[in-house]
Design a protein around this motif. Structure first.
Motif, PDB file in Angstrom:
ATOM      1  N   GLU A  44       0.892  -1.037   0.079  1.00 13.41           N
ATOM      2  CA  GLU A  44       0.460  -0.164   0.061  1.00 13.41           C
ATOM      3  C   GLU A  44       0.802   1.503   0.107  1.00 13.41           C
ATOM      4  O   GLU A  44       1.408   1.348   1.058  1.00 13.41           O
ATOM      5  CB  GLU A  44      -1.487  -0.234   1.462  1.00 13.41           C
ATOM      6  N   GLY A  45       0.482   1.954  -1.152  1.00 10.13           N
ATOM      7  CA  GLY A  45       1.437   3.042  -1.295  1.00 10.13           C
ATOM      8  C   GLY A  45       2.797   3.438  -1.893  1.00 10.13           C
ATOM      9  O   GLY A  45       3.400   3.595  -1.748  1.00 10.13           O
ATOM     10  N   ASP A  46       3.013   1.950  -2.106  1.00 10.48           N
ATOM     11  CA  ASP A  46       4.147   1.292  -3.443  1.00 10.48           C
ATOM     12  C   ASP A  46       3.575   0.776  -3.999  1.00 10.48           C
ATOM     13  O   ASP A  46       2.397   0.438  -4.313  1.00 10.48           O
ATOM     14  CB  ASP A  46       4.952   1.154  -2.653  1.00 10.48           C
ATOM     15  N   SER A  47       4.262  -0.080  -5.168  1.00  9.91           N
ATOM     16  CA  SER A  47       4.229  -0.641  -6.258  1.00  9.91           C
ATOM     17  C   SER A  47       4.078  -1.966  -5.755  1.00  9.91           C
ATOM     18  O   SER A  47       4.041  -2.550  -4.915  1.00  9.91           O
ATOM     19  CB  SER A  47       5.259  -0.647  -7.650  1.00  9.91           C
ATOM     20  N   SER A  48       3.955  -3.007  -6.347  1.00  7.77           N
ATOM     21  CA  SER A  48       3.568  -4.290  -6.366  1.00  7.77           C
ATOM     22  C   SER A  48       5.158  -5.120  -6.221  1.00  7.77           C
ATOM     23  O   SER A  48       5.409  -5.024  -7.988  1.00  7.77           O
ATOM     24  CB  SER A  48       2.747  -5.045  -7.755  1.00  7.77           C
ATOM     25  N   ARG A  49       5.858  -6.149  -5.726  1.00 12.84           N
ATOM     26  CA  ARG A  49       7.456  -6.758  -6.033  1.00 12.84           C
ATOM     27  C   ARG A  49       6.944  -8.122  -5.487  1.00 12.84           C
ATOM     28  O   ARG A  49       5.772  -8.688  -4.872  1.00 12.84           O
ATOM     29  CB  ARG A  49       7.866  -5.901  -4.279  1.00 12.84           C
ATOM     30  N   ASN A  50       7.550  -8.743  -6.207  1.00 13.33           N
ATOM     31  CA  ASN A  50       7.983 -10.211  -6.582  1.00 13.33           C
ATOM     32  C   ASN A  50       8.989 -10.018  -5.319  1.00 13.33           C
ATOM     33  O   ASN A  50      10.409  -9.848  -5.329  1.00 13.33           O
ATOM     34  CB  ASN A  50       8.264 -10.795  -8.260  1.00 13.33           C
ATOM     35  N   VAL A  51       8.267 -11.530  -3.840  1.00 11.35           N
ATOM     36  CA  VAL A  51      10.021 -12.024  -3.312  1.00 11.35           C
ATOM     37  C   VAL A  51       9.582 -12.830  -3.637  1.00 11.35           C
ATOM     38  O   VAL A  51       8.695 -14.091  -3.069  1.00 11.35           O
ATOM     39  CB  VAL A  51       9.149 -11.036  -2.088  1.00 11.35           C
ATOM     40  N   VAL A  52       9.974 -13.457  -2.661  1.00 11.98           N
ATOM     41  CA  VAL A  52       9.908 -15.057  -1.396  1.00 11.98           C
ATOM     42  C   VAL A  52      10.720 -14.682  -0.118  1.00 11.98           C
ATOM     43  O   VAL A  52      10.837 -13.817   0.306  1.00 11.98           O
ATOM     44  CB  VAL A  52      10.844 -15.686  -2.047  1.00 11.98           C
ATOM     45  N   LEU A  53       9.911 -15.153   1.334  1.00  6.08           N
ATOM     46  CA  LEU A  53      10.259 -15.426   2.133  1.00  6.08           C
ATOM     47  C   LEU A  53      11.622 -15.900   2.317  1.00  6.08           C
ATOM     48  O   LEU A  53      11.954 -16.994   1.899  1.00  6.08           O
ATOM     49  CB  LEU A  53       8.961 -16.410   2.975  1.00  6.08           C
ATOM     50  N   LYS A  54      12.448 -15.082   2.959  1.00  5.07           N
ATOM     51  CA  LYS A  54      13.575 -15.475   3.381  1.00  5.07           C
ATOM     52  C   LYS A  54      14.395 -16.072   4.629  1.00  5.07           C
ATOM     53  O   LYS A  54      14.506 -17.058   4.613  1.00  5.07           O
ATOM     54  CB  LYS A  54      14.242 -14.339   3.108  1.00  5.07           C
ATOM     55  N   GLU A  55      13.118 -15.625   5.738  1.00  5.16           N
ATOM     56  CA  GLU A  55      13.629 -16.217   7.236  1.00  5.16           C
ATOM     57  C   GLU A  55      12.937 -15.675   8.196  1.00  5.16           C
ATOM     58  O   GLU A  55      11.714 -14.849   7.333  1.00  5.16           O
ATOM     59  CB  GLU A  55      14.928 -15.217   7.884  1.00  5.16           C
ATOM     60  N   TYR A  56      12.971 -16.261   8.995  1.00  6.09           N
ATOM     61  CA  TYR A  56      10.991 -15.518   9.781  1.00  6.09           C
ATOM     62  C   TYR A  56      11.801 -15.884  11.050  1.00  6.09           C
ATOM     63  O   TYR A  56      12.200 -16.898  11.151  1.00  6.09           O
ATOM     64  CB  TYR A  56      10.088 -16.019   9.655  1.00  6.09           C
ATOM     65  N   GLN A  57      11.056 -15.160  12.108  1.00  6.81           N
ATOM     66  CA  GLN A  57      11.384 -15.263  13.414  1.00  6.81           C
ATOM     67  C   GLN A  57       9.980 -15.436  14.265  1.00  6.81           C
ATOM     68  O   GLN A  57       9.176 -14.887  13.941  1.00  6.81           O
ATOM     69  CB  GLN A  57      11.564 -13.876  14.208  1.00  6.81           C
ATOM     70  N   SER A  58       9.995 -16.724  14.941  1.00  2.71           N
ATOM     71  CA  SER A  58       9.055 -17.290  16.138  1.00  2.71           C
ATOM     72  C   SER A  58       8.871 -17.294  17.200  1.00  2.71           C
ATOM     73  O   SER A  58      10.344 -16.528  17.388  1.00  2.71           O
ATOM     74  CB  SER A  58       8.774 -18.372  15.640  1.00  2.71           C
ATOM     75  N   HIS A  59       8.094 -16.458  18.213  1.00  3.12           N
ATOM     76  CA  HIS A  59       8.095 -16.718  19.449  1.00  3.12           C
ATOM     77  C   HIS A  59       8.504 -17.771  20.035  1.00  3.12           C
ATOM     78  O   HIS A  59       8.070 -19.123  19.309  1.00  3.12           O
ATOM     79  CB  HIS A  59       6.682 -15.848  20.118  1.00  3.12           C
ATOM     80  N   PRO A  60       9.801 -17.777  21.182  1.00  4.97           N
ATOM     81  CA  PRO A  60      10.397 -18.708  22.031  1.00  4.97           C
ATOM     82  C   PRO A  60       9.006 -19.464  22.589  1.00  4.97           C
ATOM     83  O   PRO A  60       9.240 -21.008  22.821  1.00  4.97           O
ATOM     84  CB  PRO A  60      10.518 -18.844  22.374  1.00  4.97           C
ATOM     85  N   LEU A  61       7.680 -19.139  23.068  1.00  9.70           N
ATOM     86  CA  LEU A  61       7.160 -19.989  24.248  1.00  9.70           C
ATOM     87  C   LEU A  61       5.848 -20.133  23.522  1.00  9.70           C
ATOM     88  O   LEU A  61       5.337 -20.846  23.522  1.00  9.70           O
ATOM     89  CB  LEU A  61       7.166 -18.928  24.901  1.00  9.70           C
TER      90      LEU A  61
END
Length: 170
Positions: A64-81
């Motif tokens: 929103e407020g920018d263009s559409s981009r092609n991406v892949v999920l590189k990393e994610y962080q999850s909650h430890p608990l």
């Protein structure tokens, strides 16, 4: 290609990130071809998309407020608990150029050697492949039907379809 909506974040830092999470969104970063952007995305939409298409799917990120981009999920962080994600990193890609990603290895069926008392030792759980973003496989399946006692399957024995090249040593 799957679509995901995102919003630009102007404020960064601990309190701004907390505000994003309080609004049932997840902070994210997109980097790659052009510039680095701080975003917020809906974690439920992202989780649903990845469950349907796999972790290495090509995502059309509509910002929103920018263009559409092609991406892949590189990393994610999850909650430890608690269940759920805290942060995601997206890599902007050129769909005509090859990228390297890790693809899960899935054992299919049971080996006759298991019925004779053998134990399957699954050592490599992910294999790094190089491919264009549209041709990335969701998983690499290893058929176990012909595996006898004391036999080994090497990376060089794996078969991948299309224009996918395995980067791991054979």
């Amino acid at each position: 290609m799957s679509a995901l909506a995102g919003k630009l974040r102007k404020a960064t830092g601990k309190s701004a990130t907390r505000d994003v999470r309080n609004d049932d969104a997840m902070p994210a970063v997109m980097y790659g071809l052009k510039d680095n952007l701080n975003l917020s995305v809906d974690p439920k939409e992202l989780k649903k998309l990845l469950e349907e298409k796999g972790r290495n799917t090509l995502i059309e990120l509509n910002i929103e407020g920018d263009s559409s981009r092609n991406v892949v999920l590189k990393e994610y962080q999850s909650h430890p608990l608690k269940p759920g994600w805290l942060h995601a990193d997206f890599l902007e890609v050129d769909i005509t150029k090859k990228i390297k990603v890790k693809v899960p290895v899935v054992l299919v069926g049971s080996a006759p050697g298991e019925k004779m008392g053998g134990i399957v030792n699954h050592i490599i759980r992910q294999i790094e492949v190089e491919s264009t973003p549209k041709n990335i496989p969701e998983k690499i399946e290893v058929p176990m039907g012909d595996l006898q006692l004391n036999q080994t399957i090497h990376v060089s024995d794996l078969v991948v379809e299309g224009e996918v090249e395995i980067v791991n040593p054979p």
